[in-house]
Design an enzyme around this catalytic site. Structure first.
Site, mmCIF file in Angstrom:
data_model
loop_
_atom_site.group_PDB
_atom_site.id
_atom_site.type_symbol
_atom_site.label_atom_id
_atom_site.label_comp_id
_atom_site.label_asym_id
_atom_site.label_seq_id
_atom_site.Cartn_x
_atom_site.Cartn_y
_atom_site.Cartn_z
ATOM 1 C CB ALA A 71 5.406 -10.530 66.377
ATOM 2 C CB SER B 111 8.959 -12.061 66.947
ATOM 3 O OG SER B 111 9.202 -12.368 68.305
ATOM 4 C CD GLU C 87 3.316 -10.950 75.062
ATOM 5 O OE1 GLU C 87 4.570 -10.993 75.118
ATOM 6 O OE2 GLU C 87 2.672 -11.342 74.086
HETATM 7 ZN ZN LIG Z 1 7.976 -12.854 74.396
#
Ligand SMILES: [Zn+2]
Length: 150
Positions: free
Chosen positions: A57, A62, A120
């Protein structure tokens, strides 16, 4: 900083995993704007902007800057920040149990079009036990949940 709520939930989760013989480590927690900028700049330099944006990001965007997100690792140290982490004990345990402690796997496999990020298995986001349980049970993303809470 990571919020005390996040820390307490993470500690409870790590302890419960350990009781099951699984060691989960905290690899990355809170990041400042400057740290996120450094990380993002490095990805852009390495991958170019479009590819970098799928994995990192921009500063200010983020979840690591919110205090509600963390990246976990396996006690073995294997596969940190790579998709093979999904097969490590820490990841399989977290995928099955994190919701009991209020965490979700924020960027699940196959949801790239919804979340905007690659899978992720190490990135967990605290959303509270009630929301996490619902998200896990319905196998949906946080985006879907926010659009259509139960
Ligand atoms: Zn992370």
């Amino acid at each position: 900083m990571i919020y005390p709520t996040t820390v307490a939930a993470a500690e409870a989760m790590f302890t419960a995993a350990e009781a099951d013989g699984v060691i989960i480590t905290l690899v990355s927690g809170y990041r400042s704007f400057a740290t996120q900028a450094q990380i993002h700049d490095r990805f852009v330099a390495d991958l170019g902007l479009p590819a970098a944006e799928a994995v990192s990001a921009p500063p200010g965007h983020s979840e690591h800057q919110t205090g509600w997100a963390m990246d976990i690792g396996d006690g073995s140290g294997a596969c940190s920040f790579t998709t093979c982490f999904a097969d490590q004990p820490a990841a399989t345990w977290a995928a099955a149990n994190a919701h009991r402690f209020g965490f979700i796997v924020r960027y699940p496999a196959g949801s790239e079009q919804i979340t905007g990020y690659s899978y992720e298995p190490w990135h967990l986001r605290f959303v509270g036990v009630e929301a996490a349980a619902d998200i896990a049970a319905r196998r949906i993303t946080l985006e879907d949940f926010l659009e259509a809470p139960r």
